[in-house]
Enzyme design. Structure first.
Site, PDB file in Angstrom:
ATOM      1  N   TYR A  75      17.976   4.105  -9.885  1.00  0.00           N
ATOM      2  CA  TYR A  75      17.169   5.119  -9.640  1.00  0.00           C
ATOM      3  C   TYR A  75      15.885   4.705  -9.163  1.00  0.00           C
ATOM      4  CZ  TYR A  75      20.435   8.567 -11.772  1.00  0.00           C
ATOM      5  OH  TYR A  75      21.456   9.275 -12.292  1.00  0.00           O
TER       6      TYR A  75
ATOM      7  N   LYS B  30      26.606   8.421  -8.338  1.00  0.00           N
ATOM      8  CA  LYS B  30      26.108   7.024  -7.982  1.00  0.00           C
ATOM      9  C   LYS B  30      26.418   6.098  -8.956  1.00  0.00           C
ATOM     10  CE  LYS B  30      23.765   6.333 -11.298  1.00  0.00           C
ATOM     11  NZ  LYS B  30      24.181   6.354 -12.397  1.00  0.00           N
TER      12      LYS B  30
HETATM   13  P1  NDP Z   1      32.158   9.299 -18.868  1.00  0.00           P
HETATM   14  O1  NDP Z   1      32.445   7.974 -19.616  1.00  0.00           O
HETATM   15  O2  NDP Z   1      31.432  10.287 -19.766  1.00  0.00           O
HETATM   16  O3  NDP Z   1      32.906  10.136 -18.036  1.00  0.00           O
HETATM   17  C1  NDP Z   1      33.872   9.281 -17.132  1.00  0.00           C
HETATM   18  C2  NDP Z   1      35.189  10.194 -17.022  1.00  0.00           C
HETATM   19  O4  NDP Z   1      36.079   9.087 -16.220  1.00  0.00           O
HETATM   20  C3  NDP Z   1      35.880  10.027 -18.331  1.00  0.00           C
HETATM   21  O5  NDP Z   1      35.712  11.300 -19.493  1.00  0.00           O
HETATM   22  C4  NDP Z   1      37.475  10.080 -18.077  1.00  0.00           C
HETATM   23  O6  NDP Z   1      37.795  11.595 -17.720  1.00  0.00           O
HETATM   24  C5  NDP Z   1      37.431   9.386 -16.701  1.00  0.00           C
HETATM   25  N1  NDP Z   1      38.326   8.083 -16.680  1.00  0.00           N
HETATM   26  C6  NDP Z   1      39.168   7.824 -15.994  1.00  0.00           C
HETATM   27  N2  NDP Z   1      39.471   6.435 -16.497  1.00  0.00           N
HETATM   28  C7  NDP Z   1      38.619   6.072 -17.211  1.00  0.00           C
HETATM   29  C8  NDP Z   1      38.218   4.781 -17.772  1.00  0.00           C
HETATM   30  N3  NDP Z   1      39.063   3.665 -17.579  1.00  0.00           N
HETATM   31  N4  NDP Z   1      37.247   4.509 -18.776  1.00  0.00           N
HETATM   32  C9  NDP Z   1      36.735   5.953 -18.985  1.00  0.00           C
HETATM   33  N5  NDP Z   1      36.776   6.893 -18.406  1.00  0.00           N
HETATM   34  C10 NDP Z   1      37.652   6.972 -17.483  1.00  0.00           C
HETATM   35  O7  NDP Z   1      31.002   8.742 -17.731  1.00  0.00           O
HETATM   36  P2  NDP Z   1      29.932   9.421 -17.249  1.00  0.00           P
HETATM   37  O8  NDP Z   1      30.233  10.684 -16.747  1.00  0.00           O
HETATM   38  O9  NDP Z   1      28.648   9.319 -18.001  1.00  0.00           O
HETATM   39  O10 NDP Z   1      29.629   8.937 -15.713  1.00  0.00           O
HETATM   40  C11 NDP Z   1      30.856   8.831 -14.667  1.00  0.00           C
HETATM   41  C12 NDP Z   1      29.887   8.501 -13.363  1.00  0.00           C
HETATM   42  O11 NDP Z   1      28.689   9.264 -13.090  1.00  0.00           O
HETATM   43  C13 NDP Z   1      29.426   7.164 -13.136  1.00  0.00           C
HETATM   44  O12 NDP Z   1      29.567   6.557 -12.020  1.00  0.00           O
HETATM   45  C14 NDP Z   1      28.066   7.189 -13.629  1.00  0.00           C
HETATM   46  O13 NDP Z   1      27.137   6.197 -12.880  1.00  0.00           O
HETATM   47  C15 NDP Z   1      27.525   8.459 -12.957  1.00  0.00           C
HETATM   48  N6  NDP Z   1      26.518   9.127 -13.647  1.00  0.00           N
HETATM   49  C16 NDP Z   1      25.567   9.913 -12.912  1.00  0.00           C
HETATM   50  C17 NDP Z   1      24.649  10.533 -13.584  1.00  0.00           C
HETATM   51  C18 NDP Z   1      23.510  11.203 -12.683  1.00  0.00           C
HETATM   52  O14 NDP Z   1      22.535  11.711 -13.406  1.00  0.00           O
HETATM   53  N7  NDP Z   1      23.813  11.446 -11.341  1.00  0.00           N
HETATM   54  C19 NDP Z   1      24.307  10.416 -14.916  1.00  0.00           C
HETATM   55  C20 NDP Z   1      25.572   9.702 -15.483  1.00  0.00           C
HETATM   56  C21 NDP Z   1      26.573   9.315 -14.848  1.00  0.00           C
HETATM   57  P3  NDP Z   1      39.198  12.083 -17.885  1.00  0.00           P
HETATM   58  O15 NDP Z   1      39.286  11.930 -19.530  1.00  0.00           O
HETATM   59  O16 NDP Z   1      39.133  13.634 -17.739  1.00  0.00           O
HETATM   60  O17 NDP Z   1      40.261  11.285 -17.243  1.00  0.00           O
END
Ligand code: NDP
Length: 360
Positions: free
Chosen positions: A213, A129
């Site tokens: 949420y 989400k």
């Molecule tokens: P993070 O920033 O921790 O991770 C996102 C990952 O996406 C990065 O580590 C990277 O992985 C990849 N990525 C690719 N392109 C980009 C870019 N331009 N900038 C940043 N990251 C990039 O984010 P979250 O894990 O917190 O969030 C990811 C998704 O999950 C979002 O949509 C968020 O809304 C959702 N979310 C859901 C939650 C829940 O409880 N269900 C809680 C938190 C987030 P790599 O280095 O491997 O390429």
């Protein structure tokens, strides 16, 4: 579903055991669903740990822009080197039979592209989400998955969480009488430099990220779809963080029964998530409501007092959603939170922003 701590311990033990022994599905002649995780960030870590506790899911592929990180995680989850992809060669997953599905854990504006590419590669999609950043994107994701005959589920983890399921049941059973009003809020103090503060990657501010949420909870608690939505946005902290997204959103909703909801979300304050439901026969309050564990449900209704701390430790919520989606794939069933559920929230988010003068 109501899993006690003791039962959780037992399930965890079984789940861990299942990771090392052939799974129940494998024993029954079916295989575990293999997931390629796209974007190895914070939430991906919860999902990967949660999937390990299931008997029907495994991590069989990784997609990352950082090979060193992917190699580390691959060693941890026993993912072979030839199942590690980057964003350019991602489409090659089509030729990898160990990957049945993908888990999209990328910044919001990348969800649509990777969902559609995964569908074209013939893989089922579990997408974080918010589903995406516009109604048009949500519709194209649903259409792409339908065309490819693959399943699409949005990872609304709270809809698989025992305390939320208990609250829904109490309300559906009429314990609170008629629902009159709901209050809900969720937010946090976002740090400068995060992609969440960049509209190109996030789509918008805290309503997309955490306010969703509250919106989703108001819908599943009432069991109704809002007909009127009005929102306001603001910036309090003029410290350079809020140049492309707003800091605060407050909104009101009215449901067909006449129930009303008032919600707020922020990127400027530590706002523990909660919901409060006011019914004609009593109230129900969940605080915290949207954390990964330690949820607390209290209520006073129909002559009863409820004080339920019982919950399941992280990563249970992710285990439950992986388990559900894998079962849906194995048994060819529609997920409980399909793409259409994400589309509805995207429609309401768009209306809330539109009423505040912001075009999504
Ligand atoms: P993070 O920033 O921790 O991770 C996102 C990952 O996406 C990065 O580590 C990277 O992985 C990849 N990525 C690719 N392109 C980009 C870019 N331009 N900038 C940043 N990251 C990039 O984010 P979250 O894990 O917190 O969030 C990811 C998704 O999950 C979002 O949509 C968020 O809304 C959702 N979310 C859901 C939650 C829940 O409880 N269900 C809680 C938190 C987030 P790599 O280095 O491997 O390429």
């Amino acid at each position: 579903m109501n899993v006690t701590r003791r039962e959780f311990g037992r399930l965890t033990a079984l789940g861990v055991a299942a990771h090392w022994a052939p799974s129940l599905n494998a024993q029954a002649g079916t295989k575990k669903i293999g997931y390629a995780v796209i974007g190895l960030g914070r939430i991906a870590d919860h999902f990967m740990r949660g999937s390990l506790l299931t008997s029907n899911s495994a991590i069989t592929g990784l997609v990352s822009g950082h090979r060193d990180k992917a190699d580390r995680i691959a060693a941890q989850y026993k993912v072979p080197q030839n199942s590690i992809y980057n964003y350019e060669n991602f489409d090659e997953i089509a030729r990898n039979p160990a990957i049945d599905a993908v888990y999209v854990a990328l910044p919001n504006s990348m969800h649509a592209e990777y969902t559609i590419r995964a569908a074209k590669a013939g893989k089922h999609v579990l997408c974080e989400k918010p589903m995406c950043v516009s109604v048009a994107e949500a519709e194209s994701m649903i259409a792409a998955c339908k065309a490819a005959n693959v399943k699409l589920m949005i990872a609304y983890r709270c809809q698989y969480e025992p305390i939320h399921l208990k609250a829904i049941k109490l309300i559906r059973d009429g314990q609170l009488g008629k629902i009159e009003a709901i209050e809900s809020a969720y937010g946090f103090n976002e740090v400068a430099g995060e992609w969440r503060l960049d509209k190109k990657l996030a789509g918008g501010g805290p309503l997309f990220d955490v306010g969703i949420y509250c919106l989703n909870a108001c819908r599943y608690l009432t069991g109704e779809e809002p007909t009127d939505l009005h929102g306001y946005t603001s910036v309090v902290d003029h410290d350079g963080r809020f140049t492309t997204v707003e800091e605060n959103v407050a909104w009101n909703m009215k449901f067909p029964s006449g129930a009303v909801a008032s919600c707020s979300t922020t990127y400027g304050a530590p706002m523990d998530g909660f919901f409060r439901v006011f019914g004609s026969k009593g109230t129900l309050e969940c605080d915290p409501a949207f954390n990964y564990d330690h949820l607390h449900l209290r209520g006073r209704f129909s002559g009863t007092r409820l004080d339920d701390n019982e919950t399941t430790p992280d990563p249970y919520q992710f285990q439950a959603e992986a388990d559900h989606f894998s079962n849906c794939i194995i048994n060819n069933q529609q997920p409980k939170t399909p793409g259409e559920e994400g589309l509805r929230d995207m429609t309401y988010i768009t209306k809330i922003y539109a009423s505040a003068g912001i075009k999504i």
